[in-house]
Design a protein around this motif. Structure first.
Motif, PDB file in Angstrom:
ATOM      1  N   GLY A  24       0.784  -1.229   0.000  1.00 43.32           N
ATOM      2  CA  GLY A  24       0.000   0.000   0.000  1.00 43.32           C
ATOM      3  C   GLY A  24       0.813   1.275   0.000  1.00 43.32           C
ATOM      4  O   GLY A  24       0.266   2.367   0.046  1.00 43.32           O
ATOM      5  N   ASP A  25       2.119   1.154  -0.081  1.00 49.23           N
ATOM      6  CA  ASP A  25       2.985   2.332  -0.032  1.00 49.23           C
ATOM      7  C   ASP A  25       3.493   2.734  -1.416  1.00 49.23           C
ATOM      8  O   ASP A  25       4.436   3.498  -1.527  1.00 49.23           O
ATOM      9  CB  ASP A  25       4.157   2.055   0.912  1.00 49.23           C
ATOM     10  CG  ASP A  25       4.877   3.318   1.329  1.00 49.23           C
ATOM     11  OD1 ASP A  25       4.230   4.374   1.409  1.00 49.23           O
ATOM     12  OD2 ASP A  25       6.102   3.244   1.560  1.00 49.23           O
ATOM     13  N   GLY A  26       2.919   2.200  -2.463  1.00 48.19           N
ATOM     14  CA  GLY A  26       3.322   2.528  -3.824  1.00 48.19           C
ATOM     15  C   GLY A  26       4.098   1.411  -4.472  1.00 48.19           C
ATOM     16  O   GLY A  26       4.507   0.448  -3.823  1.00 48.19           O
ATOM     17  N   SER A  27       4.298   1.538  -5.764  1.00 45.01           N
ATOM     18  CA  SER A  27       4.974   0.507  -6.549  1.00 45.01           C
ATOM     19  C   SER A  27       6.386   0.247  -6.033  1.00 45.01           C
ATOM     20  O   SER A  27       7.132   1.175  -5.711  1.00 45.01           O
ATOM     21  CB  SER A  27       5.052   0.938  -8.013  1.00 45.01           C
ATOM     22  OG  SER A  27       5.854   0.042  -8.740  1.00 45.01           O
ATOM     23  N   ILE A  28       6.743  -1.010  -5.983  1.00 45.55           N
ATOM     24  CA  ILE A  28       8.084  -1.387  -5.523  1.00 45.55           C
ATOM     25  C   ILE A  28       9.158  -0.848  -6.469  1.00 45.55           C
ATOM     26  O   ILE A  28      10.281  -0.591  -6.059  1.00 45.55           O
ATOM     27  CB  ILE A  28       8.187  -2.917  -5.361  1.00 45.55           C
ATOM     28  CG1 ILE A  28       9.405  -3.275  -4.516  1.00 45.55           C
ATOM     29  CG2 ILE A  28       8.199  -3.621  -6.710  1.00 45.55           C
ATOM     30  CD1 ILE A  28       9.413  -4.685  -4.008  1.00 45.55           C
ATOM     31  N   PHE A  29       8.792  -0.642  -7.725  1.00 46.78           N
ATOM     32  CA  PHE A  29       9.756  -0.168  -8.719  1.00 46.78           C
ATOM     33  C   PHE A  29      10.073   1.320  -8.572  1.00 46.78           C
ATOM     34  O   PHE A  29      11.031   1.794  -9.160  1.00 46.78           O
ATOM     35  CB  PHE A  29       9.237  -0.478 -10.121  1.00 46.78           C
ATOM     36  CG  PHE A  29       8.976  -1.941 -10.324  1.00 46.78           C
ATOM     37  CD1 PHE A  29      10.015  -2.861 -10.347  1.00 46.78           C
ATOM     38  CD2 PHE A  29       7.682  -2.405 -10.452  1.00 46.78           C
ATOM     39  CE1 PHE A  29       9.779  -4.212 -10.510  1.00 46.78           C
ATOM     40  CE2 PHE A  29       7.425  -3.747 -10.619  1.00 46.78           C
ATOM     41  CZ  PHE A  29       8.479  -4.660 -10.652  1.00 46.78           C
ATOM     42  N   SER A  30       9.284   2.032  -7.769  1.00 47.73           N
ATOM     43  CA  SER A  30       9.550   3.454  -7.555  1.00 47.73           C
ATOM     44  C   SER A  30      10.332   3.720  -6.269  1.00 47.73           C
ATOM     45  O   SER A  30      10.691   4.852  -5.994  1.00 47.73           O
ATOM     46  CB  SER A  30       8.234   4.241  -7.512  1.00 47.73           C
ATOM     47  OG  SER A  30       7.489   3.892  -6.356  1.00 47.73           O
ATOM     48  N   LYS A  31      10.609   2.683  -5.506  1.00 49.34           N
ATOM     49  CA  LYS A  31      11.327   2.832  -4.234  1.00 49.34           C
ATOM     50  C   LYS A  31      12.831   2.812  -4.460  1.00 49.34           C
ATOM     51  O   LYS A  31      13.335   2.115  -5.333  1.00 49.34           O
ATOM     52  CB  LYS A  31      10.943   1.717  -3.256  1.00 49.34           C
ATOM     53  CG  LYS A  31       9.453   1.623  -2.986  1.00 49.34           C
ATOM     54  CD  LYS A  31       8.957   2.881  -2.353  1.00 49.34           C
ATOM     55  CE  LYS A  31       7.462   2.815  -2.167  1.00 49.34           C
ATOM     56  NZ  LYS A  31       6.878   4.062  -1.806  1.00 49.34           N
ATOM     57  N   THR A  32      13.543   3.567  -3.634  1.00 50.65           N
ATOM     58  CA  THR A  32      15.002   3.632  -3.763  1.00 50.65           C
ATOM     59  C   THR A  32      15.733   3.181  -2.504  1.00 50.65           C
ATOM     60  O   THR A  32      16.942   3.001  -2.530  1.00 50.65           O
ATOM     61  CB  THR A  32      15.444   5.069  -4.104  1.00 50.65           C
ATOM     62  OG1 THR A  32      14.978   5.949  -3.085  1.00 50.65           O
ATOM     63  CG2 THR A  32      14.903   5.503  -5.454  1.00 50.65           C
ATOM     64  N   GLU A  33      15.004   2.997  -1.404  1.00 45.30           N
ATOM     65  CA  GLU A  33      15.635   2.619  -0.136  1.00 45.30           C
ATOM     66  C   GLU A  33      15.415   1.127   0.123  1.00 45.30           C
ATOM     67  O   GLU A  33      14.287   0.635   0.083  1.00 45.30           O
ATOM     68  CB  GLU A  33      15.026   3.443   0.999  1.00 45.30           C
ATOM     69  CG  GLU A  33      15.743   3.264   2.311  1.00 45.30           C
ATOM     70  CD  GLU A  33      15.160   4.146   3.396  1.00 45.30           C
ATOM     71  OE1 GLU A  33      15.189   3.684   4.554  1.00 45.30           O
ATOM     72  OE2 GLU A  33      14.684   5.246   3.101  1.00 45.30           O
ATOM     73  N   LEU A  34      16.501   0.421   0.400  1.00 47.41           N
ATOM     74  CA  LEU A  34      16.439  -1.024   0.611  1.00 47.41           C
ATOM     75  C   LEU A  34      15.485  -1.407   1.736  1.00 47.41           C
ATOM     76  O   LEU A  34      14.697  -2.346   1.595  1.00 47.41           O
ATOM     77  CB  LEU A  34      17.836  -1.579   0.904  1.00 47.41           C
ATOM     78  CG  LEU A  34      17.889  -3.076   1.231  1.00 47.41           C
ATOM     79  CD1 LEU A  34      17.383  -3.910   0.059  1.00 47.41           C
ATOM     80  CD2 LEU A  34      19.279  -3.494   1.633  1.00 47.41           C
ATOM     81  N   LEU A  35      15.539  -0.710   2.850  1.00 44.33           N
ATOM     82  CA  LEU A  35      14.682  -1.064   3.978  1.00 44.33           C
ATOM     83  C   LEU A  35      13.197  -0.963   3.645  1.00 44.33           C
ATOM     84  O   LEU A  35      12.379  -1.657   4.229  1.00 44.33           O
ATOM     85  CB  LEU A  35      15.014  -0.208   5.194  1.00 44.33           C
ATOM     86  CG  LEU A  35      16.362  -0.517   5.840  1.00 44.33           C
ATOM     87  CD1 LEU A  35      16.627   0.437   7.001  1.00 44.33           C
ATOM     88  CD2 LEU A  35      16.437  -1.952   6.305  1.00 44.33           C
TER      89      LEU A  35
END
Length: 122
Positions: A24-35
């Motif tokens: 629910g926090d947005g697409s995994i492909f738009s994330k940049t932080e490993l945690l």
């Protein structure tokens, strides 16, 4: 037992789909932080596929599937614990985080209890 096979398959589907949207926090492909993506990636790469595989095996009554279901249950226990820790640490008591964690924990506990009571593992 068919209900566990169905529950494992549904959990696998939800793990993969939920992981792709980082729960629910947005697409995994738009994330940049490993945690931010660590648990969702584990759901996509391990929890989801192993849940689907063990669920199908349980539905087809394969002997190996019961042991794989125990391994899957261990992953559910561990994953639920990680999410519980994250919930408390971040003080984010969202039902969308709590409900899947509790359901995974309860499915695992029920499955392990059922296997220990009904199956003889050689």
């Amino acid at each position: 037992m068919k209900p566990f096979g169905i529950l494992f398959i549904l959990t696998g589907i939800f793990a993969i789909v939920g992981g792709l949207y980082t729960w629910g926090d947005g697409s995994i492909f738009s994330k940049t932080e490993l945690l931010t993506v660590l648990i969702p990636l584990a759901d996509i790469l391990l929890t989801g596929p192993i849940s689907l595989f063990s669920g199908l095996g349980i539905l087809k009554n394969r002997s190996w599937a019961y042991v794989l279901g125990l391994i899957t249950s261990g992953i559910y226990f561990f994953g639920s614990l990680l999410v519980f820790i994250t919930i408390v640490w971040n003080k984010d008591y969202s039902i969308f985080l709590i409900a899947p964690s509790i359901s995974g924990f309860l499915i695992a506990a029920a499955y392990v209890t059922w296997v220990l009571k009904t199956k003889t593992i050689h």
